[in-house]
Design a protein around this motif. Structure first.
Motif, PDB file in Angstrom:
ATOM      1  N   THR A   1      -7.385   7.406  -9.168  1.00 51.47           N
ATOM      2  CA  THR A   1      -6.414   7.600  -8.012  1.00 51.47           C
ATOM      3  C   THR A   1      -5.887   5.698  -8.330  1.00 51.47           C
ATOM      4  OG1 THR A   1      -8.009   5.771  -6.483  1.00 51.47           O
ATOM      5  CG2 THR A   1      -7.876   8.670  -6.488  1.00 51.47           C
ATOM      6  N   TRP A   2      -4.837   5.593  -7.210  1.00 52.25           N
ATOM      7  CA  TRP A   2      -3.760   3.983  -8.051  1.00 52.25           C
ATOM      8  C   TRP A   2      -4.930   3.205  -7.452  1.00 52.25           C
ATOM      9  CZ3 TRP A   2      -2.335   0.355  -4.092  1.00 52.25           C
ATOM     10  CH2 TRP A   2      -1.700  -0.467  -4.727  1.00 52.25           C
ATOM     11  N   GLU A   3      -6.003   2.955  -5.439  1.00 55.23           N
ATOM     12  CA  GLU A   3      -6.691   2.629  -5.616  1.00 55.23           C
ATOM     13  C   GLU A   3      -7.740   2.452  -6.890  1.00 55.23           C
ATOM     14  OE1 GLU A   3      -4.330   3.602  -2.285  1.00 55.23           O
ATOM     15  OE2 GLU A   3      -5.700   4.737  -3.741  1.00 55.23           O
ATOM     16  N   ASP A   4      -8.367   3.467  -7.341  1.00 55.29           N
ATOM     17  CA  ASP A   4      -9.203   2.776  -8.438  1.00 55.29           C
ATOM     18  C   ASP A   4      -8.951   1.817  -9.544  1.00 55.29           C
ATOM     19  OD1 ASP A   4     -11.242   4.254  -6.639  1.00 55.29           O
ATOM     20  OD2 ASP A   4     -11.157   6.404  -7.873  1.00 55.29           O
TER      21      ASP A   4
ATOM     22  N   ALA B   1       0.470  -1.048  -0.258  1.00 57.05           N
ATOM     23  CA  ALA B   1      -0.048  -0.265  -0.216  1.00 57.05           C
ATOM     24  C   ALA B   1       1.283   1.398   0.249  1.00 57.05           C
ATOM     25  CB  ALA B   1      -0.963   0.015   1.140  1.00 57.05           C
TER      26      ALA B   1
ATOM     27  N   LEU C   1      -7.336  -0.330  -9.470  1.00 55.88           N
ATOM     28  CA  LEU C   1      -6.869  -1.867  -9.075  1.00 55.88           C
ATOM     29  C   LEU C   1      -7.757  -2.780 -10.109  1.00 55.88           C
ATOM     30  CD1 LEU C   1      -5.558  -1.428  -5.469  1.00 55.88           C
ATOM     31  CD2 LEU C   1      -3.923  -1.803  -7.606  1.00 55.88           C
TER      32      LEU C   1
ATOM     33  N   TRP D   1      -2.794  -5.769  -7.463  1.00 60.47           N
ATOM     34  CA  TRP D   1      -3.266  -5.340  -8.972  1.00 60.47           C
ATOM     35  C   TRP D   1      -2.901  -6.945  -9.456  1.00 60.47           C
ATOM     36  CZ3 TRP D   1       0.761  -3.379  -7.153  1.00 60.47           C
ATOM     37  CH2 TRP D   1       2.372  -3.188  -7.811  1.00 60.47           C
TER      38      TRP D   1
ATOM     39  N   ILE E   1      -8.189  -6.616  -1.543  1.00 63.31           N
ATOM     40  CA  ILE E   1      -8.464  -6.014  -0.803  1.00 63.31           C
ATOM     41  C   ILE E   1      -9.235  -5.834   0.341  1.00 63.31           C
ATOM     42  CG2 ILE E   1      -7.672  -4.086   0.035  1.00 63.31           C
ATOM     43  CD1 ILE E   1      -5.496  -4.823  -1.495  1.00 63.31           C
TER      44      ILE E   1
END
Length: 524
Positions: A459-462, A71, A464, A313, A319
């Motif tokens: 965003t990076w989370e979006d 993370a 995945l 990813w 997660i």
């Protein structure tokens, strides 16, 4: 006379190293560690030219970093945001940061580092960077040419250098803001470090660090002689450790797999046999990854099913409450199903080798000569595939020779990164035939769209779910047959606790230092 002097000097170093370790009583808390991690960096310790891209750079620090669960967490930066049009990254850094020489670290140093890396022939891909603009000593913006969520990787991989002292030869005497500061580099022998008194983060428990440079055999000999408290080791030494040393086996995404030519033959590109999905699927069904792991590699690996097993990813990743969870993968061999698949696809058994309309199910499998693990994998896979009536001829060659054949014959490659960008480079049609990435000329518009959607996420989370969706589609096409993820092995003094190292990327040794501030000596 000169040779005698060198021998005496090396003998002196061994005596000093042994004495340093001997002074530490079994229950005492040492102030220093003597370790051997990996290969000595040829170009020194300059982040602009690649030092620290996949590991803690020790002398320097980055804007952001990944924790053991991969993370994103703060490092120099305390806040980072992406504009709605996904073109501008706004970065706010921590106040009162200092380099190890006591000089202030400001936005000016960050701009200098990125501008210098962009203008240099380095391994950092900054072609999408339009400009860096300083807003204040603690804030700046990065303007991109086009949206790319994975530009954030550069904030992780490119550590910051000091503008006031950076010059030719910096990599030989680095100054930075990392947990350790440079003391001395005896080239070909060792590197001496001390804790950086100005480090802003959690300071390492060990005041001094001596990093010894040696090959696999020498590292093992030094372990036997009690001259090291920690060393990366080859699998063949795992069962031969000296008494009192603990084996640390760390999972990695340092993978090995076969890239298949995916298009029909035309000139030097494509292969009429491997372009058939039935051939690729049947081979995947008879590769016994448990044998590769447990018998060929003595358990020092895990089965591989993608380029990013165990990563956030990856197609098998989820997660759950901030914790990375990976689902189990199907690993059973099914020879009957594979043979039926080939029969239905028109690949009929005629003698030892199947044929389809006069085309024999036969090809070469290239691997890097001199790499014993790749050689063993190639030979074993060839034997596993033989009962199918498919003839595979392993060929060990140099990279120069492999490069000439890799678009028309399968190749046993190694990849593995902490960046999702690698998924794009290896599978997007944009990179067909580009360097060693998409060597098989794989192309699927749905995969391209999912990878593009991931790249354009806010965003990076979006991003995945898009990476994961792309890889589920890729699994159906089987452009690769992934074999194993190697485990990275380390021998350590029983009192030395390495805490919880994260999954390591391609490359054995230096990545272990990613959590060096968490290492502890447990004996008191």
């Amino acid at each position: 006379m000169k040779a005698i002097t060198v021998i005496l000097f090396m003998f002196y170093l061994l005596l000093m190293t042994s004495a340093a370790i001997a002074q530490e009583q079994p229950g005492s808390q040492p102030e220093s560690l003597v370790i051997a991690l990996g290969k000595e960096p040829d170009s020194g310790f300059d982040p602009i030219y690649g030092w620290g891209k996949y590991n803690n750079p020790l002398f320097q620090s980055s804007l952001i970093k990944r924790n053991s669960q991969l993370a994103l967490i703060d490092d120099i930066a305390k806040q980072w945001t992406l504009s709605e049009d996904k073109i501008i990254w706004a970065i706010e850094i921590k106040s009162h940061l200092l380099f190890s020489d006591g000089k202030a670290l400001t936005s000016d140093d960050i701009k200098f580092t990125f501008d210098k890396a962009k203008a240099s022939a380095s391994i950092h891909d900054l072609t999408n960077l339009d400009e860096v603009i300083i807003k204040s000593p603690t804030s700046l913006i990065f303007r991109l040419k086009h949206p790319d969520i994975n530009f954030i990787d550069n904030f992780i991989n490119l550590a910051i250098v000091p503008k006031h002292i950076y010059a030719k030869g910096y990599g030989q005497h680095p100054v930075g803001s990392g947990p350790y500061q440079f003391v001395r580099w005896d080239k070909g022998q060792q590197l001496l470090l001390a804790v950086n008194p100005h480090y802003y983060g959690e300071k390492p428990q060990f005041e001094q660090l001596t990093i010894v440079f040696s090959d696999e055999d020498s590292r093992y000999a030094r372990l036997m002689a009690g001259q090291l408290q920690l060393a990366s080791i080859a699998p063949r030494y795992a069962s031969l450790l000296p008494r009192g040393f603990k084996l640390w086996s760390i999972n990695s995404v340092d993978n090995r797999g076969i890239a298949w030519p995916m298009v029909k033959a035309s000139g030097d590109i494509g292969n009429d046999v491997t372009a058939d999905l039935a051939i690729r699927t049947a081979i995947d069904l008879v590769i016994d990854r448990n044998i590769l792991v447990n018998q060929l590699l003595d358990g020092h690996a895990t089965p591989a099913y993608s380029i990013s097993d165990g990563l956030p990813w990856g197609s098998g990743a989820e997660i759950d409450n901030g914790v990375l969870v990976t689902r189990d993968r199907e690993s059973r061999v099914n020879l009957d199903k594979a043979q039926q698949l080939l029969d239905e696809a028109g690949w009929l058994q005629k003698g030892a080798v199947r044929q389809k309309q006069g085309l024999k199910a036969a090809f070469s499998l290239y691997y890097l000569a001199g790499d014993s693990i790749r050689e063993q994998l190639a030979l074993t896979v060839a034997q596993m595939v033989k009962p199918l009536g498919i003839s595979v001829t392993p060929r060990g060659e140099s990279w120069e020779t492999i490069y000439k054949h890799m678009h028309s014959q399968p190749v046993l490659f190694g990849f593995g990164s902490h960046s999702a960008s690698e998924v794009r480079y290896v599978h997007h049609s944009q990179y067909r035939g580009v360097e060693y990435f998409n060597a098989g000329y794989y192309s699927n518009p749905l995969v391209d769209k999912a990878l593009d959607d991931a790249q354009h996420s806010l965003t990076w989370e979006d991003s995945l779910p898009y990476w994961q969706a792309a890889q589920r589609l890729i699994e159906q096409d089987r452009p690769w047959s992934w074999l194993v993820n190697l485990k990275h092995l380390y021998a350590a003094h029983p009192c030395l606790d390495l805490a919880k190292p994260g999954i390591e990327p391609h490359g054995h040794g230096w990545p272990l230092a990613n959590n060096i501030s968490e290492w502890r000596w447990l004996c008191h």
